[in-house]
Enzyme design. Structure first.
Site, PDB file in Angstrom:
ATOM      1  N   GLU A 116       0.793  -1.239   0.000  1.00 23.29           N
ATOM      2  CA  GLU A 116       0.000   0.000   0.000  1.00 23.29           C
ATOM      3  C   GLU A 116       0.829   1.295   0.000  1.00 23.29           C
ATOM      4  O   GLU A 116       0.674   2.150   0.871  1.00 23.29           O
ATOM      5  CB  GLU A 116      -0.976  -0.014   1.185  1.00 23.29           C
ATOM      6  CG  GLU A 116      -1.887  -1.230   1.152  1.00 23.29           C
ATOM      7  CD  GLU A 116      -2.759  -1.385   2.385  1.00 23.29           C
ATOM      8  OE1 GLU A 116      -2.812  -0.466   3.214  1.00 23.29           O
ATOM      9  OE2 GLU A 116      -3.395  -2.452   2.504  1.00 23.29           O
ATOM     10  N   GLU A 157      -6.267 -10.665  -1.175  1.00 24.49           N
ATOM     11  CA  GLU A 157      -7.013 -10.482   0.083  1.00 24.49           C
ATOM     12  C   GLU A 157      -8.514 -10.415  -0.194  1.00 24.49           C
ATOM     13  O   GLU A 157      -9.231  -9.558   0.323  1.00 24.49           O
ATOM     14  CB  GLU A 157      -6.545  -9.198   0.788  1.00 24.49           C
ATOM     15  CG  GLU A 157      -5.054  -9.160   1.029  1.00 24.49           C
ATOM     16  CD  GLU A 157      -4.596  -7.973   1.881  1.00 24.49           C
ATOM     17  OE1 GLU A 157      -5.424  -7.300   2.506  1.00 24.49           O
ATOM     18  OE2 GLU A 157      -3.372  -7.730   1.898  1.00 24.49           O
TER      19      GLU A 157
HETATM   20  O1  G3I Z   1      -5.381  -8.928  19.171  1.00 20.51           O
HETATM   21  C1  G3I Z   1      -5.834  -7.668  19.696  1.00 20.51           C
HETATM   22  C2  G3I Z   1      -6.723  -7.889  20.887  1.00 20.51           C
HETATM   23  O2  G3I Z   1      -5.965  -8.479  21.914  1.00 20.51           O
HETATM   24  C3  G3I Z   1      -7.307  -6.540  21.310  1.00 20.51           C
HETATM   25  O3  G3I Z   1      -8.207  -6.757  22.337  1.00 20.51           O
HETATM   26  C4  G3I Z   1      -8.020  -5.872  20.160  1.00 20.51           C
HETATM   27  C5  G3I Z   1      -8.537  -4.490  20.510  1.00 20.51           C
HETATM   28  O4  G3I Z   1      -8.666  -3.694  19.369  1.00 20.51           O
HETATM   29  O5  G3I Z   1      -7.108  -5.727  19.089  1.00 20.51           O
HETATM   30  C6  G3I Z   1      -6.613  -6.964  18.607  1.00 20.51           C
HETATM   31  O6  G3I Z   1      -5.732  -6.710  17.568  1.00 20.51           O
HETATM   32  C7  G3I Z   1      -6.314  -6.325  16.350  1.00 20.51           C
HETATM   33  C8  G3I Z   1      -5.887  -7.317  15.287  1.00 20.51           C
HETATM   34  O7  G3I Z   1      -6.347  -6.879  14.023  1.00 20.51           O
HETATM   35  C9  G3I Z   1      -6.440  -8.725  15.525  1.00 20.51           C
HETATM   36  O8  G3I Z   1      -7.835  -8.727  15.389  1.00 20.51           O
HETATM   37  C10 G3I Z   1      -5.800  -4.934  16.010  1.00 20.51           C
HETATM   38  O9  G3I Z   1      -6.307  -3.995  16.932  1.00 20.51           O
HETATM   39  C11 G3I Z   1      -6.212  -4.571  14.609  1.00 20.51           C
HETATM   40  O10 G3I Z   1      -5.585  -3.362  14.226  1.00 20.51           O
HETATM   41  C12 G3I Z   1      -5.780  -5.652  13.646  1.00 20.51           C
HETATM   42  O11 G3I Z   1      -6.270  -5.312  12.385  1.00 20.51           O
HETATM   43  C13 G3I Z   1      -5.648  -5.934  11.270  1.00 20.51           C
HETATM   44  C14 G3I Z   1      -5.295  -4.857  10.268  1.00 20.51           C
HETATM   45  O12 G3I Z   1      -4.811  -5.430   9.078  1.00 20.51           O
HETATM   46  C15 G3I Z   1      -4.210  -3.939  10.817  1.00 20.51           C
HETATM   47  O13 G3I Z   1      -3.003  -4.644  11.003  1.00 20.51           O
HETATM   48  C16 G3I Z   1      -6.637  -6.921  10.671  1.00 20.51           C
HETATM   49  O14 G3I Z   1      -6.796  -8.022  11.565  1.00 20.51           O
HETATM   50  C17 G3I Z   1      -6.108  -7.430   9.331  1.00 20.51           C
HETATM   51  O15 G3I Z   1      -7.089  -8.194   8.710  1.00 20.51           O
HETATM   52  C18 G3I Z   1      -5.758  -6.257   8.447  1.00 20.51           C
HETATM   53  O16 G3I Z   1      -5.191  -6.771   7.261  1.00 20.51           O
HETATM   54  C19 G3I Z   1      -4.867  -5.805   6.248  1.00 20.51           C
HETATM   55  C20 G3I Z   1      -3.743  -6.364   5.421  1.00 20.51           C
HETATM   56  O17 G3I Z   1      -2.661  -6.685   6.249  1.00 20.51           O
HETATM   57  C21 G3I Z   1      -3.328  -5.371   4.330  1.00 20.51           C
HETATM   58  N1  G3I Z   1      -4.445  -5.034   3.499  1.00 20.51           N
HETATM   59  C22 G3I Z   1      -5.603  -4.527   4.220  1.00 20.51           C
HETATM   60  C23 G3I Z   1      -6.038  -5.523   5.294  1.00 20.51           C
HETATM   61  C24 G3I Z   1      -7.222  -5.006   5.970  1.00 20.51           C
HETATM   62  O18 G3I Z   1      -6.877  -3.813   6.677  1.00 20.51           O
END
Ligand code: G3I
Length: 355
Positions: A160, A265
């Site tokens: 990105e 994705e």
């Molecule tokens: O695991 C913690 C949990 O312990 C906590 O209670 C909770 C509170 O918000 O957060 C949890 O972590 C989250 C994690 O996902 C697991 O669910 C993070 O806050 C959250 O930011 C994270 O989001 C991920 C996001 O990327 C940012 O890294 C998504 O799962 C993931 O699907 C998403 O993936 C991205 C790709 O890497 C790139 N392309 C876009 C795609 C969607 O944004």
């Protein structure tokens, strides 16, 4: 009279047993097992995975084992997780995914060395001159690549890097490593492993022509300058409202680069406006099926050497990041429902892909 009743009883028992035998015989004949979707495809079918779910939700694990031939770590190879402090790498959770994939003979695609959203605080606060910044990111990329050499054959090197209007996104990487930072990252990756496949991954190429063009221009520029790049990841976080023509356009123009194309994705949202009391009606399900069918049909037509695969982002609807990340509880963007059961679109895809 007693004899007649006895004969009648024997007759009934005989008929009953015979009918049982028929049932037993017919069910014991070899059945043709319905094909899984992955078996119908000439390219790998993937999903992004959470290591916790692999070991805590039996149906998740069963679906992963049975349905996919390629996996991507949803989060565990991102910089803030795998490299949480200057001199500390946290391999454990990423290794879990790699080990499960090995048991299942699934390919692992690496995601992602450099992404503005996964920058850890220690990197944001890093103090150093241009050379120190180069060395930090080079070492990050090369350490991970070398650790997984032979286990992970492809990586999203940069994720990105463009805005929707096709301009370069501002990020700490662009600020500190310079405007040419994407090219630098690809060169460092190639240095560490000459045979690994290197991808540029981004979203929205189907909705923004400018962003698509920016990616194509970058690839053309890399080729001219001899910067290594092997593939383009079209994330395809899309929705039922997007036209088929836009999807075809993004795929076909990307194919013209000659690089491998990864639908990396995939999800097709049905409730993108996050409507409360949303109902996933049959009409919406059909629109969503048509979108999935269009994506798979279009992708299958591209040259096989360029088909890196189609990867879904998450496994079943209740795992979807669209629900947790956007707090959108009524979203159903995948092939498997909340109970990991195949949705009707699954069978439609199997039928279409067998034609
Ligand atoms: O695991 C913690 C949990 O312990 C906590 O209670 C909770 C509170 O918000 O957060 C949890 O972590 C989250 C994690 O996902 C697991 O669910 C993070 O806050 C959250 O930011 C994270 O989001 C991920 C996001 O990327 C940012 O890294 C998504 O799962 C993931 O699907 C998403 O993936 C991205 C790709 O890497 C790139 N392309 C876009 C795609 C969607 O944004």
């Amino acid at each position: 009279m007693k004899n007649q009743i006895f004969i009648l009883l024997v007759g009934v028992i005989f008929l009953y047993c015979n009918s049982k035998n028929e049932v037993t015989e017919s069910t014991s004949k070899p059945q043709t097992t319905p094909k899984t979707l992955k078996e119908t495809l000439p390219f790998p079918l993937g999903a992004s995975l959470s290591p916790t779910k692999l070991f805590s939700i039996a149906a998740y694990r069963k679906t992963v084992d049975a349905e996919f031939s390629s996996v991507t770590a949803e989060n565990m190879m991102k910089m803030h997780i795998i490299h949480p402090e200057t001199n500390r790498y946290n391999w454990l959770r990423a290794d879990t995914i790699v080990n499960v994939a090995k048991q299942n003979k699934q390919r692992v695609h690496g995601h992602a060395f450099v992404w503005h959203e996964s920058t850890p605080n220690w990197v944001k606060g890093f103090q150093g001159d241009a050379a120190a910044w180069d060395s930090l990111i080079k070492s990050h990329i090369q350490t991970i690549l070398s650790y997984y050499k032979g286990k992970i054959g492809s990586w999203d090197v940069v994720n990105e890097a463009f805005n929707d209007d096709g301009t370069w996104r501002n990020s700490v990487y662009r600020e500190k490593l310079g405007d040419d930072y994407v090219a630098k990252c690809f060169k460092w990756a190639r240095e560490a492993d000459p045979s690994v496949l290197l991808f540029y991954n981004d979203f929205g190429q189907e909705s923004s022509e400018k962003k698509l063009q920016a990616t194509l221009d970058m690839v053309a520029d890399f080729k001219k300058r001899g910067i290594p790049i092997d593939g383009i990841g079209l994330q395809m976080h899309t929705h039922i409202g997007i036209s088929d023509a836009r999807i075809t356009n993004a795929i076909q123009k990307s194919v013209e680069t000659g690089l491998k194309i990864h639908i990396s994705e995939l999800d097709v949202a049905v409730n993108q406006n996050n409507t409360a009391n949303f109902i996933y009606t049959d009409a919406l399900k059909n629109q969503q099926s048509d979108k999935f069918l269009h994506i798979f049909k279009t992708y299958r037509q591209i040259p096989q050497a360029q088909q890196f695969g189609i990867t879904f982002w998450n496994v079943c609807d209740s795992d979807s990041w669209l629900r947790s990340y956007f707090k959108r509880p009524l979203e159903y963007p995948l092939l498997f429902d909340d109970n990991y059961d195949r949705k009707p679109v699954y069978d439609k895809l199997v039928a279409e892909m067998q034609k």
